[in-house]
Write an enzyme that holds these catalytic residues in place. Structure first.
Site, PDB file in Angstrom:
ATOM      1  N   CYS A  46     -13.304  55.013  -6.045  1.00  0.00           N
ATOM      2  CA  CYS A  46     -14.432  54.698  -6.938  1.00  0.00           C
ATOM      3  C   CYS A  46     -15.772  55.129  -6.353  1.00  0.00           C
ATOM      4  O   CYS A  46     -16.784  55.078  -7.026  1.00  0.00           O
ATOM      5  CB  CYS A  46     -14.474  53.203  -7.257  1.00  0.00           C
ATOM      6  N   CYS A  52     -10.418  54.684  -0.907  1.00  0.00           N
ATOM      7  CA  CYS A  52     -11.320  54.461  -2.037  1.00  0.00           C
ATOM      8  C   CYS A  52     -11.278  55.632  -3.012  1.00  0.00           C
ATOM      9  O   CYS A  52     -11.274  56.784  -2.595  1.00  0.00           O
ATOM     10  CB  CYS A  52     -12.754  54.296  -1.501  1.00  0.00           C
ATOM     11  N   LYS A 110     -19.275  69.411  -0.640  1.00  0.00           N
ATOM     12  CA  LYS A 110     -18.013  68.774  -1.010  1.00  0.00           C
ATOM     13  C   LYS A 110     -17.674  67.729   0.051  1.00  0.00           C
ATOM     14  O   LYS A 110     -17.759  67.997   1.242  1.00  0.00           O
ATOM     15  CB  LYS A 110     -16.899  69.817  -1.085  1.00  0.00           C
ATOM     16  N   CYS A 148     -10.840  51.872   1.281  1.00  0.00           N
ATOM     17  CA  CYS A 148     -11.186  50.938   0.210  1.00  0.00           C
ATOM     18  C   CYS A 148     -11.595  49.589   0.785  1.00  0.00           C
ATOM     19  O   CYS A 148     -10.994  49.096   1.726  1.00  0.00           O
ATOM     20  CB  CYS A 148      -9.970  50.769  -0.700  1.00  0.00           C
ATOM     21  N   HIS A 150     -14.104  48.542  -6.044  1.00  0.00           N
ATOM     22  CA  HIS A 150     -13.714  48.996  -7.374  1.00  0.00           C
ATOM     23  C   HIS A 150     -13.588  47.839  -8.360  1.00  0.00           C
ATOM     24  O   HIS A 150     -13.774  48.030  -9.561  1.00  0.00           O
ATOM     25  CB  HIS A 150     -12.406  49.798  -7.322  1.00  0.00           C
TER      26      HIS A 150
END
Length: 97
Positions: free
Chosen positions: A61, A59, A43, A70, A74
């Site tokens: 995506c 982020c 995980k 990020c 995306h």
């Protein structure tokens, strides 16, 4: 006529066990979304601390080169896949003095 009803009954019950055709959305739900970040881990979890007045953009995506932050990847992902994912923006208000 009995043969027709027997055949129709058999076909109806057999179709209940036939696999349903998956739509693109249903198929996508089971696709793996993380194809490059810490793949050996069971995980991927990130812990971060924010101070008063801080703002971070995370982020969602899994395409960011600066993951977990990020980098705007995306936008290309959305254009390529038709998805509508965007970042998670977290901010902490400045403390009043």
């Amino acid at each position: 006529m009995k043969t027709f009803f027997a055949l129709a009954s058999f076909c109806a019950s057999a179709s209940a066990f036939a696999p349903a055709a998956n739509s693109a959305v249903e198929t996508r739900l089971f696709d793996k979304i993380n194809n490059k970040i810490d793949l050996d881990s069971p995980k991927v979890a990130t812990m971060d601390k924010l101070s008063n007045g801080d703002k971070k953009v995370y982020c969602r995506c899994w395409q960011s080169g600066t993951f977990p932050l990020c980098d705007g990847s995306h936008m290309a992902h959305n254009k390529e896949t038709g998805d509508n994912v965007g970042p998670l923006i977290v901010s902490v208000a400045k403390a009043e003095e």
